[in-house]
Enzyme design. Structure first.
Site, mmCIF file in Angstrom:
data_model
loop_
_atom_site.group_PDB
_atom_site.id
_atom_site.type_symbol
_atom_site.label_atom_id
_atom_site.label_comp_id
_atom_site.label_asym_id
_atom_site.label_seq_id
_atom_site.Cartn_x
_atom_site.Cartn_y
_atom_site.Cartn_z
ATOM 1 N N CYS A 142 -32.024 20.201 -20.442
ATOM 2 C CA CYS A 142 -31.755 20.565 -21.841
ATOM 3 C C CYS A 142 -30.507 19.856 -22.363
ATOM 4 O O CYS A 142 -30.501 18.634 -22.470
ATOM 5 C CB CYS A 142 -31.679 22.090 -21.985
ATOM 6 S SG CYS A 142 -31.965 22.640 -23.700
ATOM 7 N N LYS A 163 -35.447 26.068 -34.727
ATOM 8 C CA LYS A 163 -35.329 26.101 -33.276
ATOM 9 C C LYS A 163 -36.689 25.914 -32.608
ATOM 10 O O LYS A 163 -37.684 26.514 -33.024
ATOM 11 C CB LYS A 163 -34.706 27.426 -32.823
ATOM 12 C CG LYS A 163 -34.448 27.492 -31.324
ATOM 13 C CD LYS A 163 -33.775 28.802 -30.922
ATOM 14 C CE LYS A 163 -33.475 28.828 -29.433
ATOM 15 N NZ LYS A 163 -32.812 30.083 -28.998
ATOM 16 N N SER A 192 -36.179 25.800 -25.359
ATOM 17 C CA SER A 192 -35.294 26.660 -26.151
ATOM 18 C C SER A 192 -34.123 25.814 -26.625
ATOM 19 O O SER A 192 -33.104 25.696 -25.949
ATOM 20 C CB SER A 192 -34.804 27.838 -25.296
ATOM 21 O OG SER A 192 -33.906 28.652 -26.033
ATOM 22 N N HIS A 235 -36.951 23.896 -20.098
ATOM 23 C CA HIS A 235 -36.396 24.790 -19.083
ATOM 24 C C HIS A 235 -37.477 25.287 -18.128
ATOM 25 O O HIS A 235 -37.801 26.471 -18.101
ATOM 26 C CB HIS A 235 -35.734 25.993 -19.753
ATOM 27 C CG HIS A 235 -34.425 25.697 -20.404
ATOM 28 N ND1 HIS A 235 -33.250 25.575 -19.692
ATOM 29 C CD2 HIS A 235 -34.112 25.508 -21.715
ATOM 30 C CE1 HIS A 235 -32.252 25.324 -20.529
ATOM 31 N NE2 HIS A 235 -32.748 25.271 -21.748
ATOM 32 N N GLU A 237 -37.104 25.889 -15.204
ATOM 33 C CA GLU A 237 -36.480 26.834 -14.268
ATOM 34 C C GLU A 237 -36.427 28.259 -14.800
ATOM 35 O O GLU A 237 -36.118 29.197 -14.045
ATOM 36 C CB GLU A 237 -35.052 26.362 -13.925
ATOM 37 C CG GLU A 237 -33.975 26.712 -14.938
ATOM 38 C CD GLU A 237 -33.960 25.853 -16.195
ATOM 39 O OE1 GLU A 237 -33.086 26.067 -17.055
ATOM 40 O OE2 GLU A 237 -34.823 24.961 -16.325
ATOM 41 N N ARG A 249 -31.532 38.923 -27.740
ATOM 42 C CA ARG A 249 -30.093 38.721 -27.934
ATOM 43 C C ARG A 249 -29.808 38.235 -29.348
ATOM 44 O O ARG A 249 -28.901 38.738 -30.022
ATOM 45 C CB ARG A 249 -29.584 37.701 -26.917
ATOM 46 C CG ARG A 249 -28.123 37.292 -27.066
ATOM 47 C CD ARG A 249 -27.872 35.949 -26.396
ATOM 48 N NE ARG A 249 -28.626 34.876 -27.052
ATOM 49 C CZ ARG A 249 -28.901 33.706 -26.478
ATOM 50 N NH1 ARG A 249 -28.522 33.465 -25.230
ATOM 51 N NH2 ARG A 249 -29.570 32.775 -27.152
#
Length: 305
Positions: A142, A163, A192, A235, A237, A249
């Site tokens: 990223c 986004k 993300s 991502h 992972e 969040r």
């Protein structure tokens, strides 16, 4: 084969619960073997969560690996205790005279800032210069990938209109690359981020090869032709719930954000998301560790040029 970790690292018990083979350094020192040395530059805010995600993947290969965690000396994270950092993390001054077979540079929550305005950017620049002679292969993720593309190949990140958050299908452009050995022709991966890199600019860079792209999320996997840099803009992972945690969040902060695409069942945030990318995550990390690190690194660094 196991990953070798400091004896009291908190995440060890979680890894063992998942049947990941973990060996503490005390026991590892009794074995006559040349383990791989991997440096993890952890720039993520929730360091212990990222440790868990990455160690799970490094511990699922047949290669014995010693892991060293690096933090930025010029920045004090807010979401991890000082005692954890002091006990388990090094700074650059501690490791500058060592050599590593592999290095992982994580993402960071600074992607909407110009690189030069990031507080620890001078440290990143120093680290990347150092890696040219002290690291065999680097896997960056990223923002880490964008930082490498900018510093090493002069390709700037670009703002997205909104986004990019969700799980997207990707197509292989170089299916015979060792990096994606075992991958399906089409596979899913989470993203993300608020920024991207230009596919057209990457194609014009003769030192780079684009490995996988998405019609919706753009470029995903890029590698340098000398195999010293692997860059993933998403991502793989991430755990099944990481995108949900980020979404909740941001909602709690009062930010305007859309539900991550193709993620929740029926796009319903009240339903539990499923991990639909796990197998390709393990393939990516094991392929990198085997073909780009283990099979490329010198057996003894001291005898290499």
């Amino acid at each position: 084969m196991p990953i070798n970790l400091p004896k009291d690292l908190p995440v060890i018990e979680k890894l063992r619960d998942e049947n990941i083979f973990v060996m503490d350094q005390e026991r590892a020192h009794t074995q006559d073997i040349r383990p791989l040395e991997v440096l993890i530059v952890n720039l993520m805010p929730e360091k212990e969560k990222t440790e868990h995600q990455l160690l799970r993947l490094l511990g699922n290969t047949p290669l014995q690996t010693n892991v060293t965690f690096l933090r930025m000396a010029s920045y004090q994270p807010k979401n991890v205790s000082s005692s954890h950092l002091d006990q388990f993390y090094k700074v650059f001054e501690d490791i500058k005279d060592r050599r590593f077979d592999g290095m992982i540079v994580t993402g960071a929550p600074v992607e909407q800032m110009p690189f030069e305005e990031v507080a620890y950017w001078p440290e990143i620049v120093t680290l990347l210069f150092w890696a040219k002679t002290h690291v065999t292969s680097t896997l960056s993720i990223c923002w880490g990938a964008q930082a490498v593309l900018y510093h090493e190949f002069t390709i700037e990140k670009e703002d997205l209109p909104k986004k990019c958050s969700g799980v997207y299908p990707h197509s292989l452009l170089t299916p015979h690359s060792p990096l994606v050995r075992g991958f399906n022709d089409t596979f899913l991966a989470p993203h993300s981020r608020h920024t991207t890199v230009s596919y057209e600019k990457l194609l014009k860079q003769p030192a780079l090869e684009v490995v996988a792209v998405s019609d919706q999320a753009g470029v995903f996997l890029v590698q340098s032709k000398d195999q010293r840099h692997i860059m993933a803009t998403g991502h793989l992972e991430y755990d099944a719930t990481t995108l949900r945690d980020e979404y909740e969040r941001d909602i709690a902060k009062g930010l305007e954000c859309e539900v991550p695409e193709n993620y929740f069942p029926d796009d319903d945030p009240t339903k539990d998301p499923q991990n639909t990318w796990r197998s390709h995550t393990h393939l990516l990390f094991s392929n990198w560790l085997n073909y780009y690190v283990y099979q490329q690194t010198p057996f003894e660094w001291s005898t290499s040029s």
